[in-house]
Design an enzyme around this catalytic site. Structure first.
Site, PDB file in Angstrom:
ATOM      1  N   HIS A  29       0.831  -1.201   0.000  1.00 31.04           N
ATOM      2  CA  HIS A  29       0.000   0.000   0.000  1.00 31.04           C
ATOM      3  C   HIS A  29       0.871   1.259   0.000  1.00 31.04           C
ATOM      4  O   HIS A  29       1.232   1.767   1.064  1.00 31.04           O
ATOM      5  CB  HIS A  29      -0.908   0.009   1.235  1.00 31.04           C
ATOM      6  CG  HIS A  29      -1.804  -1.187   1.314  1.00 31.04           C
ATOM      7  ND1 HIS A  29      -1.357  -2.438   1.710  1.00 31.04           N
ATOM      8  CD2 HIS A  29      -3.120  -1.346   1.032  1.00 31.04           C
ATOM      9  CE1 HIS A  29      -2.372  -3.290   1.677  1.00 31.04           C
ATOM     10  NE2 HIS A  29      -3.444  -2.665   1.272  1.00 31.04           N
ATOM     11  N   HIS A 260      -4.064   3.163  -3.593  1.00 30.42           N
ATOM     12  CA  HIS A 260      -4.219   2.698  -2.213  1.00 30.42           C
ATOM     13  C   HIS A 260      -3.472   1.394  -1.933  1.00 30.42           C
ATOM     14  O   HIS A 260      -2.645   1.347  -1.029  1.00 30.42           O
ATOM     15  CB  HIS A 260      -5.707   2.497  -1.876  1.00 30.42           C
ATOM     16  CG  HIS A 260      -5.928   1.727  -0.619  1.00 30.42           C
ATOM     17  ND1 HIS A 260      -5.905   2.316   0.623  1.00 30.42           N
ATOM     18  CD2 HIS A 260      -6.133   0.389  -0.393  1.00 30.42           C
ATOM     19  CE1 HIS A 260      -6.089   1.387   1.550  1.00 30.42           C
ATOM     20  NE2 HIS A 260      -6.237   0.223   0.961  1.00 30.42           N
ATOM     21  N   GLU A 410     -18.020  -3.845  24.488  1.00 29.93           N
ATOM     22  CA  GLU A 410     -17.153  -5.008  24.653  1.00 29.93           C
ATOM     23  C   GLU A 410     -15.934  -4.931  23.747  1.00 29.93           C
ATOM     24  O   GLU A 410     -14.828  -5.312  24.141  1.00 29.93           O
ATOM     25  CB  GLU A 410     -17.930  -6.303  24.350  1.00 29.93           C
ATOM     26  CG  GLU A 410     -19.132  -6.560  25.249  1.00 29.93           C
ATOM     27  CD  GLU A 410     -20.383  -5.798  24.821  1.00 29.93           C
ATOM     28  OE1 GLU A 410     -20.364  -5.154  23.753  1.00 29.93           O
ATOM     29  OE2 GLU A 410     -21.377  -5.845  25.558  1.00 29.93           O
ATOM     30  N   HIS A 472     -28.762 -14.841  24.767  1.00 29.61           N
ATOM     31  CA  HIS A 472     -27.802 -14.639  25.859  1.00 29.61           C
ATOM     32  C   HIS A 472     -27.136 -15.935  26.305  1.00 29.61           C
ATOM     33  O   HIS A 472     -26.304 -15.910  27.213  1.00 29.61           O
ATOM     34  CB  HIS A 472     -28.494 -13.961  27.052  1.00 29.61           C
ATOM     35  CG  HIS A 472     -28.750 -12.503  26.845  1.00 29.61           C
ATOM     36  ND1 HIS A 472     -29.455 -12.025  25.760  1.00 29.61           N
ATOM     37  CD2 HIS A 472     -28.365 -11.403  27.551  1.00 29.61           C
ATOM     38  CE1 HIS A 472     -29.512 -10.700  25.828  1.00 29.61           C
ATOM     39  NE2 HIS A 472     -28.854 -10.301  26.892  1.00 29.61           N
TER      40      HIS A 472
END
Lengths: 664, 664
Positions: A29, A260, A410, A472
């Site tokens: 890159h 890129h 999280e 859950h």
């Protein structure tokens, strides 16, 4: 040489090392290093506090290349500023097998790389941990020893990934004013213009979370320097949007996605040399430029020397403790503390959830280990991660606490934990529900890849969650975590195994650890007063058979006591049955083959039991063993009824064993 | 009865059904339904277009409870407004095994639930897909048939999860002005005050991404209604921050985290009855209130009738196509289209990457199936997901394209795909690198749990990624995806298997599908002109042995041709060897045992080969088989050298087989 010309030549050295290396590798890159060369030249040439002769100097500024695909930017800088671990040959070997210059920067592999980046947003989110660790360590050891900044180069991809918002919000809430993010605002992503996918005012977005935000011409060294100097005096974290041209200098490709992620090609590269007046062959850096860069590498030498003198002059005990913390060694009293914990665990006969066992263990550990810093993704009283010793929150202005309110983030939490561990001086641990390990999996993977010590307290580890239902209830998460290389997963069956797992997690300096813990109470299984750390073996016989075993039952966590009950049923029917506890597949796999064979045993019938999918168990017990567990998602209902519904009961385990015995 | 009193009584009916149900279950979350009862009463009582007698009416407004823990809010509303699938007994059975009222709302399980929520942020991110699907379907079928809103109730947790930012930015970029988010701004999370973890100005944050944002008193029905009416006329998506008191009405607990996730307790519940003047016993809704709610349930009947008339009056062909699309049936010409694709695949003998094979297949499929809507997380030309038929972007103001620029937002992408599939009328497919499946795992899990048809195009499926290195090389992702129940994972070995996998993915209406595809070229393996869909068997012999097989080699994807080369080596040495292609573990596991036994065969030596970890393979080949693959993370270098470095070569497979043969 006028300043601007010198700057340009220094920046062009980065541009052409990057473009030449990508061209030679025929892969990589070039666009980002060429676009951000001016920003990097100002940062490394005038601002960053670092010493290439001592890459691990604890009070160095941290530089994090969150846009890791631009790896040639940092490799160029490491070479140019004189890091011993980065030679011109290393640059020439960019992206070759075994080289110091892999496709994306790898911590532990290349000196001077503070964190492994490439998966977007991770470096930015790590940086919050780095900056938090700096503040926390300063609170504990004083600003004389700890006073540095964290600089990040982030790309559009980093800002688009959701983890960035978690990081930005955390940094804003924590007022991490020594965190400075340089955004490569080049208006280009792989698919084309950023306008294709973004209509967000990034400055307003950062400001909404309590950041300074400013915009500069990313090719104007004076403006960049002024923005950096302003940022250093701020009372908030700072975003500097650096408007750049991706692939700056490549005449026909700059400013497009064509530059890129692919080599410029020989013609474009030659044209860029002409355009920027860089008359040197590939990989050649003229002496004046290399000298200028090497001088920049010496810039912080005096600061380093003064710091060393301050450390030397510091209180003897403080210095010893600081050095221990930075080395990441456990305190000498750890063995004694642990022995007391294990003895106490053996003595506590009451049924208790392993998340609660973990809390009890943590009370003693955190009291003895000031390096432990806790937290939770807003489930503190479910994960049982807060103790007396960590009861003060980490927050501004003092940062003298030891418990981080990560919020319902999280992923940002796990990435910040990586940053805290990488910074040094701390062992971060934090919790959420096991099922939500999915939310932070990319950061867990990077912790494993980097081989760093962080501890995840994942509670509510099965359908034992009960009423909250299948969203859950983890079913596949344990298998999915066991799949990650270099991650140690423990699912302890009682307080003793929990205590042992914590000991092993803290002693394990070269990789992260998961503790999968129950919501529901479990009886003490390790009633034998022997305090040897059996969990270290990964699996061991926890209940022997009364005679030559006809049946071996294998289980982890909450299913170990269930197997003990199944054993009682079978033994009552005259079928000698043993139970093997398997707290960690990884540690068991590391045992010598003969030991493993002994633990597996020779009983004609083997049954593995885990309130989760079977995947992974065959490696422990063999594919011929029976399995009692889950084959699909769970269900909402009281935990006991859910276990019964899915046939995860002592009766069914016994029946399964008997049906196998008949066939054998 | 004055309007306000009527409103209050209707809202209180929600509050007490919720609190009573949680109390009876001794488990659940009363705080949110009690806090948002006023907002919900205005929304369902005056604004939402819905018909309880026809929950699947295609032009209904969609209501998404992103804060899924407040499930009793929606269950109460379904009961009160008269959905047949929700009785008072169902409410009384809240959180009991097998009930219609699980802990978190489950799509497909409870009628009227548009999407499964609970994992925070997911519903909000789904809603972007719902709202996009509405605009896209309207573009294709006209505003007479498709003209509805998407309403979301989101909590603080939804807004803290990083996925929310991805969703907000996507919605802002797409100017989804018919998306209206009601944020339960109650200042409380599980751990306490939101101030512990957030300092973000949410209104400014949403505005930065092109949203309207406004604030109302969440207990003032007039203000709520006015805000909703304003939002409906907006040209941008709207956030309405509803300032509420969590647990509204519980005298001592309201406004605290004590009321978030636990029953009120008998005393507090009684005190709440007194405080709110609710004199009825548990679960009793007085007739006047139930009547008022049932009337609200009839509110959209006329709109529904008019819509049905418009549909009836529509062009015959348009109507037929609309109904087909809404039913999710493939067009009748699908078989023919597929046959042509497969025939062409058999005829193309050039080595080609399976990602490129997929593109070729997609060209034909997307041309024939207008319901397919593609996309990528900014890796379009790596994932090869864009075709001629989908070359126009989905974007405002027309939304008449079929390709979505999701941006570098894998998680938001996967969640939006769920929303698009759930809305109906479309089959969403989109790509990223396989390694970044980790970023969207929580949404993949929900697609599997809900059993909906979305297709993930995960390219760059192994160390074959090469130079990008271990951060970009999946090693454990295939195993981790195979671990998810009800997710079908294909790793095809060539163009034919890729075509077959696409067919199976599109025909599979009850679960999501992963296609794991290579970056590198692979030879055509299915040279046999037989065009039977062998991939449907999950595994099959692709190269027979010359004689009674001594060795069976098993592989998926790029390792099938590698095994064919190993077979040649072994056969040349006189060792009869067969090769079994294993494109899908899940489909193989579903085959009858006898078929599976035949495919596995009786050769004394079995070797499984996959450029990934072994986990999961034992279920296919048995734990006694040898395995050639990965045991840790990959490395940066040219792909061929990386394969050789890790011993994943034909030579090593042959050597492994021979070494096993000697032992057997």
């Amino acid at each position: 040489m006028p300043n601007r010309e010198k700057h340009d030549r220094m920046a062009n050295a980065i541009r052409f090392l990057a473009a030449d290396a990508v061209q030679a590798a025929n892969s990589g890159h070039p666009g980002m290093p060429m676009g951000m060369a001016d920003v990097a030249t100002v940062l490394f040439g005038k601002v960053l506090k670092f010493d290439p002769t001592d890459p691990h100097w604890p009070d160095r500024d941290r530089f994090i290349l969150s846009a890791g695909h631009g790896s040639m930017l940092i490799y160029s800088l490491l070479y140019l500023t004189g890091y011993e671990g980065m030679s011109l040959d290393d640059i020439k070997n960019f992206r070759q097998l075994g080289s110091k210059t892999p496709g994306h920067p790898e911590y532990g592999h290349t000196v001077g790389v503070e964190t492994t980046t490439g998966p977007l947003g991770q470096g930015l989110a790590n940086s919050v941990g780095f900056a938090l660790a700096e503040r926390m360590l300063a609170a504990q050891f004083g600003g004389d020893l700890v006073d540095h900044h964290t600089y990040v180069i982030a790309g559009d991809g980093c800002l688009m990934e959701g983890i960035s918002e978690e990081a930005i919000e955390l940094a804003g809430r924590q007022k991490l004013n020594k965190l400075i993010v340089l955004w490569d605002d080049n208006h280009i992503t792989i698919d084309g213009s950023t306008a294709l996918s973004v209509a967000t005012d990034q400055l307003a977005r950062f400001e909404a979370s309590g950041w300074n935000a400013t915009r500069v011409d990313g090719h104007d060294p004076d403006a960049i320097l002024a923005a950096l100097e302003r940022a250093k005096t701020s009372d908030k974290p700072t975003l500097i949007a650096c408007r750049t041209t991706i692939g700056f200098g490549a005449p026909t490709k700059q400013g497009t996605n064509g530059v890129h992620g692919a080599p410029l090609g020989a013609d474009e590269l030659a044209a860029a040399r002409t355009a920027l007046g860089w008359e040197y062959p590939a990989f050649e850096v003229p002496t004046d430029v290399l000298d200028a860069w090497r001088l920049a590498g010496l810039r912080s030498r005096q600061a380093h020397k003064s710091w060393s003198e301050r450390l030397k002059a510091a209180d003897h005990e403080l210095r010893g403790e600081f050095e221990r913390r930075v080395r990441g060694e456990l305190p000498s009293k750890f063995a004694e503390v642990n022995a007391a914990i294990v003895t106490r665990a053996h003595a506590d006969k009451n049924p208790v959830a392993t998340r609660k066992s973990s809390e009890t263990v943590l009370e003693a550990l955190t009291a003895a280990l000031p390096e432990m810093v806790g937290g939770s993704a807003d489930l503190t009283h479910s994960n049982n991660t807060k103790t007396k010793a960590t009861s003060v929150y980490v927050e501004p202005p003092k940062y003298d606490g030891r418990y981080i309110n990560y919020g319902i983030r999280e992923h940002g939490m796990a990435a910040a934990m990586n940053g805290i561990a990488l910074h040094g001086g701390f062992i971060p641990y934090a919790g959420t529900f096991l099922v939500f390990s999915d939310y932070c999996r990319p950061s867990i993977r990077l912790a494993a890849l980097m081989g760093i010590r962080v501890v995840y307290v994942f509670t509510h580890d099965s359908i034992g969650v009960g009423e909250d239902g299948p969203t859950h209830q983890p079913v596949e998460q344990i298998a999915a975590l066991r799949a990650i290389p270099n991650l140690t997963v423990f699912r302890p069956c009682d307080t003793v195994e929990t205590a042992e797992a914590w000991k092993l997690a803290l002693e394990h300096k070269t990789g992260p650890t998961v503790l999968a813990l129950t919501r529901q109470n479990l009886p003490l299984m390790r009633t034998d007063p022997n305090t040897r750390c059996l969990t270290a073996k990964g699996a061991y016989e926890i209940v022997p058979a009364s005679d030559n075993a006809q049946v071996s039952l294998f289980a982890s966590g909450s299913e170990v006591s269930l197997c003990a009950a199944a054993r009682d049923i079978l033994e009552a029917e005259g079928i000698p049955t043993r139970v093997v506890s398997v707290p960690s597949f990884e540690l068991f796999a590391n045992q010598p083959e003969e030991s493993r064979r002994q633990v597996v045993g020779t009983a004609p019938v083997k049954v593995a039991v885990e309130a989760a999918i079977r995947q992974g168990w065959d490696a422990v017990v063999g594919s011929d063993a029976a399995f009692v567990g889950m084959t699909g998602f769970g269900a909402s209902g009281p935990a006991g009824k859910v276990f019964a519904h899915f046939g995860i009961t002592a009766e069914n385990v016994a029946a399964t064993a008997k049906s196998r015995l008949k066939k054998s």
